[in-house]
Design an enzyme around this catalytic site. Structure first.
Site, mmCIF file in Angstrom:
data_model
loop_
_atom_site.group_PDB
_atom_site.id
_atom_site.type_symbol
_atom_site.label_atom_id
_atom_site.label_comp_id
_atom_site.label_asym_id
_atom_site.label_seq_id
_atom_site.Cartn_x
_atom_site.Cartn_y
_atom_site.Cartn_z
ATOM 1 N N GLU A 119 -3.918 -4.353 -14.985
ATOM 2 C CA GLU A 119 -2.231 -4.393 -14.268
ATOM 3 C C GLU A 119 -1.260 -5.602 -14.721
ATOM 4 O O GLU A 119 -0.007 -4.822 -14.096
ATOM 5 C CB GLU A 119 -2.194 -4.390 -12.592
ATOM 6 C CG GLU A 119 -3.389 -3.483 -12.036
ATOM 7 C CD GLU A 119 -3.198 -1.811 -11.854
ATOM 8 O OE1 GLU A 119 -2.722 -1.363 -12.991
ATOM 9 O OE2 GLU A 119 -3.996 -1.214 -11.554
ATOM 10 N N HIS A 142 -1.303 -7.120 -5.814
ATOM 11 C CA HIS A 142 -1.774 -5.533 -5.705
ATOM 12 C C HIS A 142 -2.816 -5.829 -5.322
ATOM 13 O O HIS A 142 -3.947 -6.929 -5.661
ATOM 14 C CB HIS A 142 -2.048 -4.697 -7.489
ATOM 15 C CG HIS A 142 -3.150 -3.810 -6.896
ATOM 16 N ND1 HIS A 142 -2.870 -2.972 -6.705
ATOM 17 C CD2 HIS A 142 -3.992 -3.661 -7.719
ATOM 18 C CE1 HIS A 142 -3.545 -1.769 -6.490
ATOM 19 N NE2 HIS A 142 -4.435 -2.593 -7.695
HETATM 20 P P1 13P Z 1 -7.965 -6.473 -12.469
HETATM 21 O O1 13P Z 1 -9.694 -6.566 -11.959
HETATM 22 O O2 13P Z 1 -7.785 -6.118 -13.984
HETATM 23 O O3 13P Z 1 -6.647 -6.481 -11.709
HETATM 24 O O4 13P Z 1 -8.221 -4.488 -11.850
HETATM 25 C C1 13P Z 1 -8.179 -4.710 -10.565
HETATM 26 C C2 13P Z 1 -7.483 -3.607 -9.610
HETATM 27 O O5 13P Z 1 -7.816 -3.294 -9.189
HETATM 28 C C3 13P Z 1 -6.728 -2.617 -10.688
HETATM 29 O O6 13P Z 1 -5.689 -1.988 -9.969
HETATM 30 ZN ZN ZN Z 2 -6.800 -1.762 -7.771
#
Ligand code: 13P
Ligand code: ZN
Length: 269
Positions: A119, A142
């Site tokens: 992200e 996030h």
């Molecule tokens: P990542 O492991 O690449 O951070 O992705 C996790 C995620 O929640 C994608 O929306």
């Molecule tokens: Zn996610």
């Protein structure tokens, strides 16, 4: 190998805050497997000769051109890494990156070549806007809160400010500590430029936005405050769901009670 955190107590403290929040996300049940990601702008905490630190793997493309963060440094969760692992070993499950002078690429400079979160476009586009506008915000989060995501599966809740009003009305503190409410970003492919751009647009009015049927994205001065904004929204969602599971629709605070809060705590209208 010496960690970049050694001899840099301010940087160490900021990364420790990320680890602390990663632990909360796991305990909350919001971070299944590698779910969620965190980035923080650490430019003011790295020492002056960080610009002499060599890249430890090949230069990578951001996929966007972000001139305001040229030469800035970020701690980023690694893609595929687990929050519960990051909580105990932040430099094995995340890395420090430096944005190149073209604003379009980055180098990983420490400690290990851990590839940043998928992200990254959303996180960096938002950080770029903070620098451009002179905002004091330095943290983006996030995460996948079960209760809030469940609410995003109901179309009537996705109309502008319906969820904000509902969640604010469950307990007075939610409006006090998430005073701009919850913006809505219609479903977009995870990791996409479209998701990044829609997130940035919505953040002009909110500090927390819902990624429909996926999670939330929150911003604040530091990662603890960003976490707290999501936590108060989730608390409200829990109160709503608990009332519904007891078989009734919660009354919610009245408009007059919310207005009284807004005035008493000098919150934005
Ligand atoms: P990542 O492991 O690449 O951070 O992705 C996790 C995620 O929640 C994608 O929306
Ligand atoms: Zn996610």
């Amino acid at each position: 190998m010496q960690s970049i955190l050694e001899l840099q107590p301010n940087l160490r403290q900021k990364v420790a805050q990320v680890a602390q929040v990663a632990g909360y996300l796991w305990q909350k049940g919001w971070a299944e497997r590698n779910g969620g990601n965190i980035t923080i702008n650490v430019t003011e905490y790295v020492n002056e000769d960080a610009d002499k630190m060599p890249a430890i793997c090949e230069t990578q493309s951001i996929g966007l051109i972000l001139p305001a963060i040229r030469g800035h440094y970020f701690y980023c969760k690694g893609t595929g890494k687990r929050m519960r692992d990051l909580a105990v070993a932040p430099m094995e499950n995340g890395s420090i990156i430096r944005i190149c002078n073209d604003g379009a690429h980055y180098d990983i400079i420490a400690d290990h070549p851990v590839q940043p979160t998928s992200e990254l476009p959303s996180h960096l586009l938002v950080h770029n806007s903070f620098i451009e506008s002179g905002s004091p915000y330095r943290a983006t989060l996030h995460t996948h809160p079960i209760d809030l995501i469940a609410m995003s599966h109901h179309a009537p809740f996705l109309k502008k400010d319906i969820l904000t009003q509902l969640l604010w009305s469950m307990i007075p503190e939610t409006k006090a500590f998430c005073p701009k409410g919850l913006g809505i970003v219609p479903y977009c492919l995870p990791g996409s430029k479209e998701l990044a751009e829609a997130t940035l647009r919505e953040l002009s009015d909110y500090d927390v936005v819902m990624w429909e049927k996926h999670g939330v994205f929150a911003v604040d001065t530091d990662i603890i405050n960003a976490f707290d904004q999501v936590d108060v929204l989730s608390k409200s969602a829990q109160i709503y769901l608990t009332a519904r599971s007891m078989g009734f629709h919660p009354d919610g605070m009245s408009q007059e009670q919310l207005q009284e809060m807004t005035t008493a705590f000098h919150l934005p209208k």
